[in-house]
Design a protein around this motif. Structure first.
Motif, PDB file in Angstrom:
ATOM      1  N   ARG A 112       0.850  -1.193   0.000  1.00 17.04           N
ATOM      2  CA  ARG A 112       0.000   0.000   0.000  1.00 17.04           C
ATOM      3  C   ARG A 112       0.884   1.240   0.000  1.00 17.04           C
ATOM      4  NH1 ARG A 112      -1.894   3.061   4.495  1.00 17.04           N
ATOM      5  NH2 ARG A 112      -1.142   1.470   5.953  1.00 17.04           N
ATOM      6  N   ALA A 135       1.451   4.380   1.252  1.00  9.51           N
ATOM      7  CA  ALA A 135       0.871   5.170   2.340  1.00  9.51           C
ATOM      8  C   ALA A 135       1.045   6.662   2.086  1.00  9.51           C
ATOM      9  CB  ALA A 135       1.524   4.794   3.671  1.00  9.51           C
ATOM     10  N   HIS A 171       6.375   6.118   0.244  1.00 15.23           N
ATOM     11  CA  HIS A 171       6.443   5.243   1.418  1.00 15.23           C
ATOM     12  C   HIS A 171       5.416   4.127   1.307  1.00 15.23           C
ATOM     13  CE1 HIS A 171       9.191   7.522   4.053  1.00 15.23           C
ATOM     14  NE2 HIS A 171       8.830   8.533   3.288  1.00 15.23           N
ATOM     15  N   VAL A 182       3.675   0.373   2.798  1.00 16.65           N
ATOM     16  CA  VAL A 182       3.419  -0.557   3.896  1.00 16.65           C
ATOM     17  C   VAL A 182       3.102  -1.923   3.272  1.00 16.65           C
ATOM     18  CG1 VAL A 182       1.928  -1.114   5.863  1.00 16.65           C
ATOM     19  CG2 VAL A 182       2.583   1.272   5.419  1.00 16.65           C
ATOM     20  N   GLU A 238       2.409  -6.209   3.747  1.00 14.42           N
ATOM     21  CA  GLU A 238       1.997  -7.277   4.664  1.00 14.42           C
ATOM     22  C   GLU A 238       1.795  -8.567   3.880  1.00 14.42           C
ATOM     23  OE1 GLU A 238      -0.414  -5.787   7.782  1.00 14.42           O
ATOM     24  OE2 GLU A 238      -1.116  -7.765   8.412  1.00 14.42           O
ATOM     25  N   THR A 283       5.442  -8.439   8.182  1.00 15.91           N
ATOM     26  CA  THR A 283       5.077  -7.031   8.036  1.00 15.91           C
ATOM     27  C   THR A 283       6.309  -6.315   7.493  1.00 15.91           C
ATOM     28  OG1 THR A 283       5.840  -6.364  10.231  1.00 15.91           O
ATOM     29  CG2 THR A 283       3.549  -7.112  10.061  1.00 15.91           C
ATOM     30  N   GLY A 284       6.099  -5.179   6.871  1.00 13.41           N
ATOM     31  CA  GLY A 284       7.258  -4.465   6.352  1.00 13.41           C
ATOM     32  C   GLY A 284       6.911  -3.062   5.895  1.00 13.41           C
ATOM     33  N   THR A 285       7.965  -2.289   5.675  1.00 13.76           N
ATOM     34  CA  THR A 285       7.818  -0.969   5.076  1.00 13.76           C
ATOM     35  C   THR A 285       8.947  -0.792   4.063  1.00 13.76           C
ATOM     36  OG1 THR A 285       9.157   0.041   6.837  1.00 13.76           O
ATOM     37  CG2 THR A 285       6.753   0.133   7.109  1.00 13.76           C
TER      38      THR A 285
END
Lengths: 269, 269
Positions: A78, A80, A88, A90, A92, A102-104
């Protein structure tokens, strides 16, 4: 090169809801679940393949929430926040409705600026002069990488004696060789065996819980590196009460720093 | 100690939807928006105060998606996965319906194990023998920390000459002194001025885009450290085409490694 096992392993299929469908790869199997580097590469690939993607990866953090079961998984990515030249994400990953990662990620468009590699490549013999690690591989994924240890190979004797330091230096690349891209560079960032086994040779259970990759390489540097060897260097900073960290760097044969990466790892004893 | 400016700055109020309401703090203002370390501490605090929280922080990654505007913000913290003794969190901070920060955290219950600090504290003079940095502060947040530079202070002359290396070592603590906790340790992890200013003294615009903190300190180590000084060491590994990284370590006066941390920073020139 679609027949390369790495390409098959990171392939994702877009779903009607915009998430991606992937599948664990037997070629990259680890002791329990898949090799974390391939899971991280799959997570990054969801952003790389996303229609709204802007620029190239600058940083990625993935958190391994559970061992993946063999079979399919979904990845959602996504955006964000999208700025003029940065983005940026996000991330999952789920299996059977449960979160397994999970991650970014942070992506950006780069401009040419003054630059310098401050952590310079250590002097080691050229790849041809370093023996290739062979012998029975405990796990399947290890066979997908060529590794030539210049310092700090996997212990020959598991005697538990404190070695005082945990540094390893090795030449590495995909096997068979494959032109470098951001996904494969992500996999290569996790190739190092756990520093606790090097510092104190005991086969204690371990598991990476979080990993961050900083991509200093841009697309042109990936291209000039091609399918050449990378020099990897890794060392722990602290081991305490169940968790240790390990830092690593990857340079190409020309001595350009492509990646700096860090991870924190659970250990049991 | 509720009157300490740090406590006021990281205070959060739980909302009916389970998110937290916070507010930027004039005491920690930076050039544009707040000091990143205080924003990171606020993000962590949302997990620390969450009713479902299990254990203590092992790692935190925050991504700064936009400069915060002065005023209120909301933080959501979602436990994406809870295992027997570990927990994975997804964090997001918003202002006016827009994402200004994304993040993830990993929390865990620790058990006593064999351990070692491999990155040992460098030898520097004791805090009392190192001059406290004084002079006009360009930004307000700097006044919230006591800094004593043993090596690599903020350049006195901005002449742009390549210094060849970017290392800084300093003693630091909250001002006024405050007993260390996980939130304040997070703020202290971001106190280092940008390595590009040290490597090549030019006041180029910069901004941290992503920061990761590994907490090697557990609650008992925080308690024994108390309000004493920490020795911080920081250095860049690579500067290239708009982004550089910086690594850092924080030890207490007894030489115990409390934190290793990394960030990637945008720079313009």
């Amino acid at each position: 090169m679609n027949s390369h096992p790495f390409d098959a392993a990171v392939a994702l299929q877009v779903q009607v809801d915009g998430t991606f469908l992937g599948r664990t790869s037997a070629a990259y199997a680890n002791m329990v679940g898949p090799f974390g580097g391939i899971t991280a590469a799959q997570a990054l690939n969801a952003v790389l393949q996303h229609p709204q993607r802007l620029g190239d990866p600058i940083s990625l953090t993935v958190n391994f929430a559970a061992a993946l079961a063999d079979g399919p998984f979904t990845v959602s990515a996504r955006p964000a926040r999208t700025n003029r030249s940065t983005q940026h994400w996000v991330i999952e990953m789920q299996q059977s409705g449960e979160t397994v990662l999970t991650g970014t990620a942070f992506f950006g468009l780069r401009r040419e600026t003054w630059g310098a590699d401050e952590n310079t490549m250590p002097e080691v013999p050229v790849p041809a002069d370093v023996l290739r690690a062979t012998g029975p591989a405990r796990v399947e994924w290890v066979k997908r990488y060529e590794m030539r240890f210049a310092e700090g190979a996997i212990p020959a004797e598991w005697n538990g004696a404190d070695q005082g330091a945990s540094r390893t230096r090795l030449w590495l690349r995909d096997d068979p060789p494959r032109p470098l891209d951001f996904a494969s560079l992500t996999g290569l960032s996790d190739v190092f065996f756990p520093r606790i086994w090097r510092r104190r040779p005991l086969l204690v259970p371990i598991g990476t819980v979080s990993m961050t990759v900083y991509y200093h390489a841009d697309a042109s540097l990936l291209q000039s590196t091609g399918s050449g060897y990378l020099l990897g260097q890794t060392q722990a900073q602290a081991f305490r009460n169940g968790y240790f960290d390990q830092t690593a760097q990857l340079w190409n044969e020309a001595g350009e720093l492509l990646v700096t990466t860090h991870q924190v790892v659970y250990y049991k004893e």
